[in-house]
Design a protein around this motif. Sequence first.
Motif, mmCIF file in Angstrom:
data_model
loop_
_atom_site.group_PDB
_atom_site.id
_atom_site.type_symbol
_atom_site.label_atom_id
_atom_site.label_comp_id
_atom_site.label_asym_id
_atom_site.label_seq_id
_atom_site.Cartn_x
_atom_site.Cartn_y
_atom_site.Cartn_z
ATOM 1 N N UNK A 73 0.846 -1.028 0.091
ATOM 2 C CA UNK A 73 -0.064 0.101 0.033
ATOM 3 C C UNK A 73 1.047 1.026 0.109
ATOM 4 N N UNK A 74 1.901 1.326 0.637
ATOM 5 C CA UNK A 74 2.722 2.247 0.821
ATOM 6 C C UNK A 74 3.403 2.532 -0.665
ATOM 7 N N UNK A 75 3.663 1.510 -1.038
ATOM 8 C CA UNK A 75 4.400 1.717 -2.354
ATOM 9 C C UNK A 75 3.427 2.397 -3.429
ATOM 10 N N UNK A 76 2.235 2.198 -3.311
ATOM 11 C CA UNK A 76 1.339 2.921 -4.550
ATOM 12 C C UNK A 76 1.436 4.179 -4.200
ATOM 13 N N UNK A 77 1.897 4.864 -3.072
ATOM 14 C CA UNK A 77 2.142 6.291 -3.178
ATOM 15 C C UNK A 77 3.080 7.151 -3.870
ATOM 16 N N UNK A 78 4.122 6.131 -4.309
ATOM 17 C CA UNK A 78 5.012 6.617 -5.145
ATOM 18 C C UNK A 78 4.648 6.844 -6.638
ATOM 19 N N UNK A 79 4.445 8.012 -7.123
ATOM 20 C CA UNK A 79 3.634 8.213 -8.330
ATOM 21 C C UNK A 79 4.882 9.026 -8.980
ATOM 22 N N UNK A 80 4.721 9.173 -10.426
ATOM 23 C CA UNK A 80 5.815 10.119 -11.377
ATOM 24 C C UNK A 80 5.758 11.399 -10.832
ATOM 25 N N UNK A 81 4.631 11.781 -10.319
ATOM 26 C CA UNK A 81 4.568 13.239 -9.796
ATOM 27 C C UNK A 81 5.672 13.603 -8.699
ATOM 28 N N UNK A 82 6.103 12.719 -8.058
ATOM 29 C CA UNK A 82 6.783 12.834 -6.945
ATOM 30 C C UNK A 82 8.248 13.339 -7.349
ATOM 31 N N UNK A 83 8.747 12.917 -8.550
ATOM 32 C CA UNK A 83 9.945 13.285 -9.185
ATOM 33 C C UNK A 83 10.638 14.707 -8.945
ATOM 34 N N UNK A 84 9.688 15.648 -8.734
ATOM 35 C CA UNK A 84 10.039 17.006 -8.483
ATOM 36 C C UNK A 84 10.273 17.470 -7.157
ATOM 37 N N UNK A 85 10.187 16.493 -6.225
ATOM 38 C CA UNK A 85 10.251 16.537 -4.676
ATOM 39 C C UNK A 85 11.418 16.357 -4.197
ATOM 40 N N UNK A 86 12.381 15.868 -4.966
ATOM 41 C CA UNK A 86 13.763 15.011 -4.496
ATOM 42 C C UNK A 86 14.477 16.135 -3.711
ATOM 43 N N UNK A 87 14.693 17.305 -4.049
ATOM 44 C CA UNK A 87 15.700 18.381 -3.542
ATOM 45 C C UNK A 87 15.014 18.742 -2.139
ATOM 46 N N UNK A 88 13.586 18.791 -1.951
ATOM 47 C CA UNK A 88 13.074 18.962 -0.659
ATOM 48 C C UNK A 88 13.129 17.957 0.068
ATOM 49 N N UNK A 89 13.016 16.807 -0.455
ATOM 50 C CA UNK A 89 13.056 15.411 0.211
ATOM 51 C C UNK A 89 14.343 15.328 0.900
ATOM 52 N N UNK A 90 15.484 15.603 0.193
ATOM 53 C CA UNK A 90 16.943 15.467 0.386
ATOM 54 C C UNK A 90 17.390 16.131 1.811
ATOM 55 N N UNK A 91 16.986 17.549 1.411
ATOM 56 C CA UNK A 91 17.306 18.618 2.765
ATOM 57 C C UNK A 91 16.487 18.057 3.893
#
Length: 356
Positions: A73-91
């Motif tokens: 179920x958690x894996x289903x939340x990883x959609x292609x739209x998340x690709x733009x959030x990587x910088x914020x996630x790393x910080x």
Amino acid sequence: MPAAPTLLHPGAWRFLPTLALGGLGGVIAYLIDLPLPWLLGALITTTLTSLAGVRLGSPGRLRKGVLVVIGVMLGSAFTPELSGDITAWAASAAIMLAATAVMMVVAVAFSYRVAGHSLDTALYAGAPGGLSALLMMAHESGADLRAVGITHAVRILVLLLAIPPILGLFGHVDLAGASNGPAQWSQLPSLAGTAWLVVAAVLGAVVGRVLRLPNALLFGPALVSSLLHFSGLTHAVLPPALIALAQVVIGTSVGVRFVGVALSDMARQLGLAVVQALILVLLAVAAAWVGQALTGISVAAALLAYMPGGAPELSLVALSLNIEPAFVTSHHLLRITVLLVALPPLVGWAHRRLRA
């Protein structure tokens, strides 16, 4: 004559009354509009029953199966739209690791100086998450396993009970509307979607063990499912009824950890564990505000990601409340991985420092 085959492992049969008790608590919580009703209802009823001296069965293998389901179920939340959030996630991940270090120092110091535990017991009791692996390490070191287990169980209990009022204060989440209505419980994925979810579950369980991921039955299926969903191969999600069942099982699995804990004998230890957990909650709230200010990530998501422990429980909360479950899950996986790699040398350094 050979015994007739059983539909469930004997241990599973012993857990059915506990599951029924947890389900009853979930129904009552749902009817009175308690936030996270299936999780908190099951948790509260089984915890109170355990502390009253009733011996409840452990979920055992059923909890392992539910971890696989949660991972998918958690894996289903990883959609292609998340690709733009990587910088914020790393910080945010960097902030989370710094906050985790602070919380662990505080927790270990509290356990060692205030609670009076041995150094090994304090180190493993103060570590933020990864309880199964920590108990194995603690056993090898001669630490007090009961104190380690109770400290972690109380911490998870306090974290889960604190989430609704804290999120309500933040005002970022509509807790009243977070539960699925009965009309939604019957929603099912298509046949092809179901096949992909089964592949994610089975292959993920294998991948998790092969890669030796922490909490392999949770993060292995989450990894495979995230790849399938992120690549666009499938958009299938599991039905809300299964999320409710997962909440009941996880809630009861927390509650039964207090079986055999006598309030009269353990009052001081339980009280100190509650105080320690509340201190860590306050530190997590402060870190969440910092994370939001520096990265723009919502305070609610940062809070669930930064809380010290309970990766399955907190990831399930994020999924149930739809609070960026992919973000929360990835942070918990990183935290536990770094913790399990860093803890053995940290324990050795602490012993050398103490003898110096």
